[in-house]
Design a protein around this motif. Structure first.
Motif, PDB file in Angstrom:
ATOM      1  N   PHE A 150       0.854  -1.184   0.000  1.00 11.44           N
ATOM      2  CA  PHE A 150       0.000   0.000   0.000  1.00 11.44           C
ATOM      3  C   PHE A 150       0.888   1.230   0.000  1.00 11.44           C
ATOM      4  CE2 PHE A 150       0.581   0.287   4.620  1.00 11.44           C
ATOM      5  CZ  PHE A 150       0.857  -1.038   4.922  1.00 11.44           C
ATOM      6  N   SER A 151       0.268   2.389  -0.184  1.00 16.35           N
ATOM      7  CA  SER A 151       1.069   3.605  -0.359  1.00 16.35           C
ATOM      8  C   SER A 151       1.667   4.073   0.966  1.00 16.35           C
ATOM      9  CB  SER A 151       0.212   4.717  -0.963  1.00 16.35           C
ATOM     10  OG  SER A 151      -0.687   5.218  -0.001  1.00 16.35           O
ATOM     11  N   LEU A 152       2.737   4.848   0.872  1.00 17.95           N
ATOM     12  CA  LEU A 152       3.329   5.435   2.075  1.00 17.95           C
ATOM     13  C   LEU A 152       2.377   6.458   2.703  1.00 17.95           C
ATOM     14  CD1 LEU A 152       6.986   5.718   0.806  1.00 17.95           C
ATOM     15  CD2 LEU A 152       6.141   4.194   2.597  1.00 17.95           C
ATOM     16  N   GLU A 153       1.540   7.081   1.880  1.00 20.80           N
ATOM     17  CA  GLU A 153       0.541   7.999   2.428  1.00 20.80           C
ATOM     18  C   GLU A 153      -0.439   7.234   3.322  1.00 20.80           C
ATOM     19  OE1 GLU A 153       1.612   8.027  -0.654  1.00 20.80           O
ATOM     20  OE2 GLU A 153       2.385  10.061  -0.940  1.00 20.80           O
ATOM     21  N   GLN A 154      -0.809   6.022   2.882  1.00 20.66           N
ATOM     22  CA  GLN A 154      -1.689   5.202   3.725  1.00 20.66           C
ATOM     23  C   GLN A 154      -0.967   4.780   5.011  1.00 20.66           C
ATOM     24  OE1 GLN A 154      -2.654   2.510   0.405  1.00 20.66           O
ATOM     25  NE2 GLN A 154      -4.775   2.581   1.109  1.00 20.66           N
ATOM     26  N   GLY A 187       2.018  17.946   9.231  1.00 18.49           N
ATOM     27  CA  GLY A 187       1.060  16.857   9.049  1.00 18.49           C
ATOM     28  C   GLY A 187       0.991  16.322   7.637  1.00 18.49           C
ATOM     29  N   SER A 188       1.851  16.848   6.752  1.00 15.72           N
ATOM     30  CA  SER A 188       1.867  16.360   5.367  1.00 15.72           C
ATOM     31  C   SER A 188       3.128  15.567   5.099  1.00 15.72           C
ATOM     32  CB  SER A 188       1.800  17.538   4.388  1.00 15.72           C
ATOM     33  OG  SER A 188       0.564  18.187   4.518  1.00 15.72           O
ATOM     34  N   LEU A 189       2.969  14.492   4.378  1.00 20.60           N
ATOM     35  CA  LEU A 189       4.084  13.611   4.064  1.00 20.60           C
ATOM     36  C   LEU A 189       4.685  13.970   2.709  1.00 20.60           C
ATOM     37  CD1 LEU A 189       5.704  10.955   4.596  1.00 20.60           C
ATOM     38  CD2 LEU A 189       3.839   9.749   3.426  1.00 20.60           C
ATOM     39  N   THR A 190       6.010  14.064   2.672  1.00 18.91           N
ATOM     40  CA  THR A 190       6.714  14.289   1.410  1.00 18.91           C
ATOM     41  C   THR A 190       7.587  13.076   1.107  1.00 18.91           C
ATOM     42  OG1 THR A 190       6.815  16.660   1.873  1.00 18.91           O
ATOM     43  CG2 THR A 190       8.290  15.813   0.170  1.00 18.91           C
ATOM     44  N   VAL A 191       7.296  12.419  -0.005  1.00 16.07           N
ATOM     45  CA  VAL A 191       8.112  11.280  -0.437  1.00 16.07           C
ATOM     46  C   VAL A 191       8.319  11.380  -1.941  1.00 16.07           C
ATOM     47  CG1 VAL A 191       7.398   9.654   1.359  1.00 16.07           C
ATOM     48  CG2 VAL A 191       6.065   9.825  -0.724  1.00 16.07           C
TER      49      VAL A 191
END
Lengths: 72, 150
Positions: free
Chosen positions: A25-29, B125-129
């Motif tokens: 699954f995604s890293l955002e998940q 609170g935001s993810l950066t990848v």
């Protein structure tokens, strides 16, 4: 739960180590899972989620299917 | 709430706050000293918290291995915030540390397949990848069969 560069790397890692492919699954998940699961862990009122509550978190994040069920 | 439950709650909170502040978990003796209780009482609490899947101990000991999302021993997930650095047990827990602390963080890890370093940043609170995918090998209902492997 590990982080890989891509699904191709997951497949190769599972194959070379004889590990069954589980769920990708995604890293955002994964971040959302961390946020929902641990956001209140330092609160004095924290309590462990019930299986129903835990499964609801998975579903909310889009982690569905038998892999994510806590009970048979 | 019963007396044992109230004490376990106090012990749990002390363990987590100590782990966050000191970068390592306390021993039962340290908890006992700070809470004004006997080491035996704290060890009994530790065992109840282990049975409830709140704490995980190094095999055959009462030395805290995991107070998830924090891990006492080095892993492939190093989480750094302005407040300090900790090991996360897995990518879920690595993300859980900044969530728990409500802080921005940098998470350093590497791809298990090719060993290429990877870094994720959480800001506001935001993810950066750049890229990447999470993978869980063990189905949910079997996580606690062997939590170390999971």
């Amino acid at each position: 739960m590990l982080a890989f560069r891509s699904e191709e790397h997951v497949g190769r890692w599972c194959e070379t180590r004889g590990i069954p492919h589980g769920a990708s699954f995604s890293l955002e998940q994964a971040w959302e899972l961390g946020r929902r699961w641990y956001g209140d862990k330092l609160s004095p009122d924290w309590r462990r989620a019930t299986p129903d509550e835990a499964e609801r978190v998975f579903t909310d994040i889009g982690l569905t299917g038998d892999f994510w069920r806590l009970r048979a | 709430m019963g007396a044992a439950e109230a004490f376990d709650r106090e012990v749990r909170l002390f363990v987590y706050r100590h782990f966050v502040d000191e970068g390592e978990p306390p021993t039962a003796a340290q908890v006992a000293d700070r809470l004004g209780k006997s080491t035996e009482d704290v060890e009994a609490s530790f065992r109840r918290l282990e049975a409830a899947h709140v704490l995980v101990f190094a095999p055959g000991t009462l030395n805290i291995w995991m107070a998830n999302p924090l891990c006492a021993f080095p892993t492939t997930f190093r989480v750094t915030t302005e407040r300090g650095s900790w090991w996360g047990t897995c990518v879920w827990d690595a993300f859980g540390i900044p969530a728990m602390l409500d802080e921005d963080a940098a998470i350093a890890t590497s791809c298990p397949d090719c060993s290429e370093p990877m870094e994720f940043r959480l800001e506001g609170g935001s993810l950066t990848v750049d890229d990447g995918v999470a993978h869980f090998a063990v189905p949910a209902r079997r996580w606690w069969d062997n939590i170390g492997y999971t």
